[in-house]
Motif scaffolding. Structure first.
Motif, short mmCIF file in Angstrom:
data_model
loop_
_atom_site.label_atom_id
_atom_site.label_comp_id
_atom_site.label_asym_id
_atom_site.label_seq_id
_atom_site.Cartn_x
_atom_site.Cartn_y
_atom_site.Cartn_z
N VAL A 29 11.43 -8.30 -9.19
CA VAL A 29 10.75 -8.79 -7.99
C VAL A 29 9.25 -8.84 -8.30
CG1 VAL A 29 10.24 -8.42 -5.56
CG2 VAL A 29 12.50 -7.83 -6.46
N GLY A 30 8.71 -10.04 -8.27
CA GLY A 30 7.27 -10.22 -8.47
C GLY A 30 6.65 -11.04 -7.36
N SER A 31 7.29 -11.09 -6.21
CA SER A 31 6.82 -11.88 -5.07
C SER A 31 6.81 -11.00 -3.82
CB SER A 31 7.74 -13.09 -4.84
OG SER A 31 7.90 -13.84 -6.02
N PRO A 32 6.04 -11.36 -2.81
CA PRO A 32 6.07 -10.60 -1.55
C PRO A 32 7.45 -10.63 -0.93
CG PRO A 32 4.16 -12.07 -1.65
CD PRO A 32 5.02 -12.43 -2.81
N LEU A 33 7.87 -9.50 -0.40
CA LEU A 33 9.20 -9.37 0.19
C LEU A 33 9.15 -9.71 1.67
CD1 LEU A 33 12.14 -8.49 -0.27
CD2 LEU A 33 11.45 -6.17 0.38
N GLU A 34 9.88 -10.75 2.06
CA GLU A 34 9.96 -11.17 3.46
C GLU A 34 11.42 -11.11 3.90
OE1 GLU A 34 8.27 -15.03 3.72
OE2 GLU A 34 6.26 -14.41 3.05
N VAL A 35 11.80 -9.98 4.51
CA VAL A 35 13.19 -9.78 4.94
C VAL A 35 13.20 -9.15 6.32
CG1 VAL A 35 14.13 -9.53 2.61
CG2 VAL A 35 13.25 -7.53 3.80
N ASP A 36 14.33 -9.30 6.99
CA ASP A 36 14.54 -8.63 8.27
C ASP A 36 14.92 -7.16 8.00
OD1 ASP A 36 14.97 -8.73 11.24
OD2 ASP A 36 16.98 -8.15 10.59
N THR A 37 14.28 -6.25 8.71
CA THR A 37 14.49 -4.82 8.44
C THR A 37 15.93 -4.42 8.65
OG1 THR A 37 12.21 -4.41 9.17
CG2 THR A 37 13.67 -2.51 9.01
N ASN A 38 16.54 -4.89 9.70
CA ASN A 38 17.94 -4.53 9.98
C ASN A 38 18.88 -5.06 8.89
OD1 ASN A 38 17.17 -3.26 12.38
ND2 ASN A 38 17.41 -5.14 13.58
N GLU A 39 18.67 -6.31 8.49
CA GLU A 39 19.52 -6.89 7.44
C GLU A 39 19.30 -6.17 6.11
OE1 GLU A 39 20.37 -11.24 5.29
OE2 GLU A 39 18.71 -10.99 6.74
N PHE A 40 18.06 -5.76 5.87
CA PHE A 40 17.72 -5.05 4.64
C PHE A 40 18.46 -3.71 4.57
CE2 PHE A 40 14.41 -3.11 1.76
CZ PHE A 40 14.66 -3.98 0.70
N THR A 41 18.48 -2.99 5.69
CA THR A 41 19.16 -1.68 5.74
C THR A 41 20.67 -1.85 5.63
OG1 THR A 41 17.36 -0.86 7.15
CG2 THR A 41 19.40 0.43 7.07
N LYS A 42 21.23 -2.84 6.29
CA LYS A 42 22.68 -3.08 6.22
C LYS A 42 23.10 -3.41 4.79
CE LYS A 42 23.30 -4.73 10.98
NZ LYS A 42 23.69 -5.88 11.83
N VAL A 76 9.76 -3.79 -9.75
CA VAL A 76 8.70 -4.46 -8.98
C VAL A 76 7.49 -4.55 -9.88
CG1 VAL A 76 7.28 -4.39 -6.92
CG2 VAL A 76 9.63 -3.52 -6.83
N PHE A 77 7.03 -5.76 -10.17
CA PHE A 77 5.89 -5.95 -11.06
C PHE A 77 4.88 -6.89 -10.41
CE2 PHE A 77 8.99 -9.14 -11.97
CZ PHE A 77 8.31 -10.29 -12.33
N GLY A 78 3.64 -6.44 -10.40
CA GLY A 78 2.54 -7.26 -9.88
C GLY A 78 2.52 -7.41 -8.39
N GLU A 79 3.32 -6.68 -7.65
CA GLU A 79 3.37 -6.81 -6.19
C GLU A 79 3.62 -5.44 -5.59
OE1 GLU A 79 2.68 -8.41 -2.80
OE2 GLU A 79 2.75 -9.71 -4.57
N GLU A 80 2.54 -4.78 -5.16
CA GLU A 80 2.63 -3.41 -4.66
C GLU A 80 2.89 -3.35 -3.15
OE1 GLU A 80 2.59 -0.74 -6.48
OE2 GLU A 80 2.19 -1.74 -8.39
N SER A 81 2.78 -4.46 -2.46
CA SER A 81 2.90 -4.42 -1.00
C SER A 81 4.31 -4.07 -0.53
CB SER A 81 2.48 -5.77 -0.41
OG SER A 81 3.32 -6.81 -0.90
N SER A 82 5.33 -4.34 -1.34
CA SER A 82 6.71 -4.10 -0.93
C SER A 82 7.28 -2.81 -1.52
CB SER A 82 7.59 -5.28 -1.35
OG SER A 82 7.49 -5.51 -2.74
N ARG A 83 6.43 -1.97 -2.05
CA ARG A 83 6.93 -0.76 -2.72
C ARG A 83 7.62 0.19 -1.74
NH1 ARG A 83 3.49 3.05 -6.91
NH2 ARG A 83 5.14 4.61 -7.27
N GLU A 84 7.02 0.41 -0.58
CA GLU A 84 7.60 1.35 0.40
C GLU A 84 8.97 0.88 0.88
OE1 GLU A 84 4.83 1.92 3.50
OE2 GLU A 84 3.31 2.90 2.25
N LYS A 85 9.13 -0.41 1.11
CA LYS A 85 10.41 -0.93 1.55
C LYS A 85 11.50 -0.70 0.51
CE LYS A 85 8.42 -4.58 4.43
NZ LYS A 85 8.34 -6.05 4.69
N PHE A 86 11.16 -0.92 -0.75
CA PHE A 86 12.15 -0.72 -1.81
C PHE A 86 12.47 0.76 -2.02
CE2 PHE A 86 10.81 -5.05 -3.37
CZ PHE A 86 12.06 -5.63 -3.20
#
Length: 388
Positions: A112-125, A141-151
């Protein structure tokens, strides 16, 4: 090491064009995929690896242990669209369900090297579904730190309290992606198998295991080194250096301003767009100017430069000037003779002496010669007055 079937999900979104990883994110990702493929097949020859793109959720290569099938598709992947993480993971899960070796442990490796745009509920399911079906997942995850917490939350849900088969690897911008993965659990398995110590990602730069065929790997490295030297030599002979080399003889020969102007206009003009008559007329004009410049250079070279024999120098220079003046007068007389020029052009094949282009060129040459004669006469008159 237990048998595994692995689907590698590649991020081929538009963000892969960025150059924060050398040379680009896409090429760094391809090198990392090559490294993972060799690590999986080395740990167990019966392991299978497949490829999937995350922008459209397409299975590029089915599960296989054939290195040729994987690499033939890996380097032809297009860069397009946006990252669709959930869709890609669902397709990868479906591909693993249809694997031939049912005793293989399923695993998904996601880049994953792009911003993560997902629905939280779908992500958890999705995470709970992977945990229920006992599918391990490694996320890079490389070059994109904004989605680290979600992963991190995603991996925590899959692993639960006791399981540690899924991993999250974060690689900062500017780092070497394949070399960073060398010492991670993705490459080094739980029993220590995978790649031996001391191996680097550059060892598999050509998709060849050096231990399997060391002679081929050495030949490829030598070929790449020779190709690099050839490219450096071509860069050294580039347009800039050629231009500088061409400027040196011009300054040494001392050509006149007329010749430089003609050369510049000749370079700027697209000769291929001229008609045949216009090209001939242009060639005549350039040859006449070159002949005049040659006479000037010969006059300068024939004058000896000796401080101990000044009288001889003066006599020699006068004789040379008189001789050159005679040649110039004879040449000018020939140019001023229209009949002479027409006879010369008539003998040339494919030349129409009655065309407007040829006539205009002849008139221009004659006019230039007259102007040159007038200038020479005025200079000679001034010189005689100065001598008196």
């Amino acid at each position: 090491m237990p048998l595994e079937s692995t689907i590698i999900c590649i991020d081929n979104s538009d963000f892969m064009r960025d150059g924060d990883f050398i040379p680009t994110r896409m090429q760094a990702q391809q090198d990392a995929v090559s490294l993972i493929f060799h690590a999986k097949t080395r740990s167990n020859p019966e392991n299978n690896v497949g490829l999937l793109t995350l922008s459209d959720g397409r299975v590029v290569t089915q599960l296989t242990s054939d290195v040729g099938k994987v690499f033939s598709k890996l380097h032809l992947l297009p860069i397009e669209g946006k990252l669709d993480f959930c869709k890609g993971i669902k397709v990868a899960n479906l591909a693993l369900k249809h694997r031939q070796g049912k005793n293989h442990r399923p695993r998904i490796v996601v880049f994953v090297g792009s911003p993560l745009e997902v629905d939280t509920n779908e992500f958890t399911k999705l995470a709970k579904r992977l945990k229920k079906e006992k599918i391990s997942i490694d996320i890079v995850v490389f070059g994109e730190e904004s989605s680290r917490e979600k992963f991190e939350e995603f991996i925590t849900v899959i692993n639960g309290k006791e399981n540690t088969n899924s991993h999250l690897i974060c690689v900062p911008s500017g780092a070497n992606l394949p070399d960073t993965l060398i010492n991670t659990p993705i490459i080094q398995s739980e029993d220590g198998s995978g790649l031996p110590n001391g191996y680097s990602a550059s060892s598999f730069a050509f998709g060849i295991n050096p231990e399997d065929d060391p002679e081929l790997a050495m030949a490829l490295r030598i070929s790449m080194e020779e190709q690099r030297r050839v490219q450096e030599a071509e860069i050294g002979r580039g347009p800039g250096n050629e231009g500088s080399q061409q400027n040196v003889p011009q300054s040494n020969t001392g050509t006149s301003s007329t010749s430089s102007n003609v050369g510049t206009s000749g370079n700027d003009m697209d000769v291929t767009r001229l008609t045949e008559d216009e090209q001939i007329a242009l060639a005549i004009q350039m040859s006449m100017t070159q002949a005049e410049n040659t006479n000037d250079v010969e006059m300068k070279e024939d004058v000896p430069s000796s401080s101990n024999a000044s009288n001889i120098n003066q006599q020699t220079s006068k004789t040379t000037e008189e001789t050159q003046q005679q040649h110039t007068d004879t040449f000018a007389a020939s140019l001023n003779d229209p009949q002479f020029l027409q006879d010369v052009l008539r003998d040339l094949p494919g030349v129409d002496i009655n065309s407007e282009a040829v006539r205009a060129a002849l008139e221009q040459v004659q006019q230039q010669q007259k102007d040159t004669d007038d200038t020479d006469k005025s200079n000679a008159t001034k010189k005689k007055k100065d001598e008196k």
